[in-house]
Design an enzyme around this catalytic site. Structure first.
Site, PDB file in Angstrom:
ATOM      1  CB  CYS A   1       1.513  -0.073   3.544  1.00  0.00           C
ATOM      2  SG  CYS A   1       0.799  -1.168   2.257  1.00  0.00           S
TER       3      CYS A   1
ATOM      4  CG  HIS B   1      -2.890  -0.627   6.518  1.00  0.00           C
ATOM      5  ND1 HIS B   1      -2.425   0.761   6.251  1.00  0.00           N
ATOM      6  CD2 HIS B   1      -2.374  -1.438   5.197  1.00  0.00           C
ATOM      7  CE1 HIS B   1      -2.070   1.078   4.847  1.00  0.00           C
ATOM      8  NE2 HIS B   1      -1.878  -0.296   4.320  1.00  0.00           N
TER       9      HIS B   1
ATOM     10  CD  GLU C   1      -3.315   2.406   9.599  1.00  0.00           C
ATOM     11  OE1 GLU C   1      -3.388   2.423   8.201  1.00  0.00           O
ATOM     12  OE2 GLU C   1      -2.300   1.957  10.003  1.00  0.00           O
TER      13      GLU C   1
END
Length: 193
Positions: free
Chosen positions: A77, A165, A167
């Site tokens: 990002c 993202h 994660e």
């Protein structure tokens, strides 16, 4: 054991990046983005997301310096946007701002970071800002119907970026992105790159 340092750009998911790396057997540490490069010992670096815009003064702290440490870098990002700006690309505000599920189309099945993902992969992403022009020597590796550059790579320099993202649980195959980055770091270490 491979050691990957996560640079904290003060994003809300930074701790999840550290956890995701630990979960795949990587030694990791989270450091602030003002940490001097000479204090970082790593086989690879993850530049986290964050609330700033890449074109703001001091956005990303010293992230520009980490790009020259000679180890692979994955920008997530804001991390991707800082990477793009520092290498000569361009970032602008996106037309679609908040977090949402996005379907990313993988352009390059040979890319070492995202090539192993499904050709259409659901991810969790914010597009408050986005890369609109690739830096020289980078290739677009993923796109969506709301963002022309969802991921990018310069494989000659082992520099990679994803707008989304990996994660967070909402992202499909997020763990694969971190496993692929670990593999890039391990190959670079073996070759002395």
């Amino acid at each position: 054991m491979t050691r990957i340092v996560v640079v904290d750009n003060h994003g809300q998911f930074t701790h999840l990046e550290g956890r995701a790396l630990r979960d795949i057997g990587v030694e990791t540490e989270i450091v602030d983005n003002t940490t001097p490069p000479e204090e970082i010992e790593a086989d690879g670096i993850v530049l986290s997301g964050g609330p700033d815009s890449a074109d703001e003064p001091d956005a990303g702290g010293r992230c520009d310096e980490y790009l020259d440490m000679g180890v692979p870098v994955l920008g997530i990002c804001l991390g991707m946007q800082v990477l793009a700006v520092e290498r000569g690309g361009r970032v602008e505000p996106g037309e679609y701002g908040g977090y949402a599920d996005v379907t990313v189309e993988i352009d390059d099945p040979e890319d070492p970071l995202v090539g192993s993902l499904a050709p259409e992969t659901r991810v969790w992403a914010s597009h408050a800002d986005q890369v609109v022009e690739l830096p020289p020597d980078f290739e677009r590796t993923g796109r969506s119907d709301i963002c022309g550059i969802e991921s990018m790579s310069d494989t000659s320099e082992n520099l990679f970026g994803v707008q989304w993202h990996p994660e967070v649980a909402h992202t499909e195959e997020g763990e694969a992105v971190f496993e692929n980055f670990r593999a890039v770091c391990e190959r670079a270490t073996e070759r002395g790159i």
